[in-house]
Design a protein around this motif. Structure first.
Motif: not given
Length: 457
Positions: A100-108, A135-139, A152-154, A271-277
């Motif tokens: 399960v990959l949890l991605l967040s935004g805004k560099d944190q 970010s590069q490690e994620i990619i 921005g999901f970095n 995809g930044d689930l707690s903010n976007t859902g």
């Protein structure tokens, strides 16, 4: 209302053949002490039950809710055991450990994800976590999310222990285990469908069984309502749970073979689930990719009393998802998985949660009635526990005090105390009325509106 556990030889009726009901029936059957009956208005898996789906997330990431984290770890062992059982019968696995990959935004990371990693590591499961430092490690690890990262999901971490389950097949699997153990099933729109609870005429607060739509009374020593999002419409729940509709869409596998292979190898993603859902899955064996939104959802109040009740494609065959929700999906995916912009949405539905008032399950003797246990309040995170939840519910039925019985007891909270779990995109309640007149955003999208926008010459 005092509660007395059942005795050896007692008859127990379970209403509802979904996640909670089947898991409970199976756990009870292992004791070989009770006469167990399960009633459901449809064949199992019921097509409009929340448990009937192509997949559900299996995650242990619960921030500070360590009760559910540890319960998931316990469930992991059972999921792997089920896979072994199915392999011995030449059946496909029900649990897929994709991570399960949890991605967040805004560099944190969000506060939720920070709490998840902290709690998991403190519990000794830090080896499950891969935290990406750039970010590069994620990619490099997941090139499928290059566009998302660049948009921005970095920030991200991967929980390698988690993944997804084929939820409908999991329901079938435990149903078969129940049948093998002698559980009786009464299924059908007349003989399996609950009309109302049956009470003792001499003691109106004592439940003595159920009446089904065919007007037959079925007596029992204990009745368990495991009726999911229908529960609040069947018995007075004092606003401790409410039926909320959540939106889900599917895409069929793209014609591009390279893209299809890429999506087959996705982890479960948030995809930044707690903010976007928004969350999603890899393409399954049938070539379908599901994406959903975990939010406060929609209500469908009935005219009689305003209680929200499920509205599903069983009774409303042309229902899809609200057009406002569809437009929001397209807007989000245009940044997160822009490849979907060229694809038609193949189907969509409203999936119904039994949202509890505080996000915890409500599994307890009912305070108003003798011999009645409610097992509800899934709050959108119950199916991952189907191999194990029944054992905890069995303890509650048998009057055994556990950390789970204490956490899931009847709570008598007031509506103003309502809070949603930490993964909801809108922790403040903003529930719309499904298909509300004069509300364009709430109307059901048409099949034509599922089609991708295409340039015109």
């Amino acid at each position: 209302m005092s509660y007395t556990p059942p005795n050896t030889g007692n008859k127990i009726i379970i209403v509802g053949g979904g996640c909670f009901g089947l898991s409970t029936a199976y756990a009870l059957s292992l004791k070989n002490m009770y006469d167990i009956y399960v009633y459901d208005r449809q064949e199992i898996p019921a097509p409009d039950a929340a448990s009937c789906d192509i997949n559900k997330i299996v995650r242990m990431d619960y921030a500070n809710d360590t009760l559910y984290m540890h319960l998931t770890v316990e469930a992991f062992h059972m999921w792997h055991q089920w896979n072994k059982e199915r392999a011995e019968s030449n059946l496909s696995p029900v649990f897929h450990q994709s991570g399960v990959l949890l991605l967040s935004g805004k560099d944190q990371f969000s506060d939720f994800e920070k709490s998840c990693m902290k709690t998991i590591r403190e519990a000794g499961y830090g080896h499950y976590i891969t935290e990406y430092k750039s970010s590069q490690e994620i990619i490099e690890a997941f090139p499928q999310f290059k566009n998302a990262v660049e948009n921005g999901f970095n920030t991200a971490y991967l929980n390698k222990a988690g993944g997804w389950c084929n939820s409908s097949e999991a329901v079938k699997h435990i149903y078969n285990k129940c049948v093998e153990n002698g559980v009786h099933f009464i299924l059908g729109q007349e003989n399996g469908c609950l009309e109302n609870l049956e009470y003792d005429p001499a003691s109106p607060d004592t439940v003595v069984g159920i009446k089904t739509k065919d007007k037959k009374i079925h007596y029992a020593d204990r009745v368990v309502l495991a009726t999911g999002s229908w529960t609040a419409g069947l018995v007075e729940m004092h606003k401790q749970v409410v039926a909320s509709g959540q939106q889900v869409i599917h895409f069929d596998a793209p014609p591009d073979a390279g893209l299809r292979k890429s999506w087959e190898n996705l982890p479960v993603w948030c995809g930044d689930l707690s903010n976007t859902g928004y969350y999603g899955f890899p393409i399954n064996a049938d070539g379908r990719m599901k994406i959903g939104k975990h939010s406060s959802g929609y209500l469908n109040p009935r005219e009689l009393d305003g209680v929200s009740v499920p509205r599903t494609q069983v009774t409303h065959t042309t229902d899809t998802v609200p057009i406002g929700a569809l437009r929001e999906f397209r807007q989000f995916l245009g940044k997160f998985l822009p490849e979907t912009s060229a694809l038609d949405v193949s189907c969509g539905r409203v999936c119904w949660y039994s949202d509890s008032i505080d996000g915890d399950f409500v599994i307890s003797p009912h305070p108003d009635y003798k011999n009645l246990i409610v097992a509800t309040g899934d709050s959108g995170h119950g199916l991952k526990f189907i191999p194990i939840i029944g054992f905890k519910i069995r303890d509650i039925i048998e009057g055994i005090d556990t950390q789970y019985s204490r956490a899931w007891k009847w709570r008598n909270m007031e509506t103003q105390d309502t809070k949603l779990d930490g993964l909801r995109a809108d922790a403040l309640l903003q529930r719309l009325i499904l298909d509300e007149p004069n509300n364009e955003a709430a109307r059901m999208a048409t099949i034509d509106e599922f089609k991708a926008s295409r340039p015109r010459l």
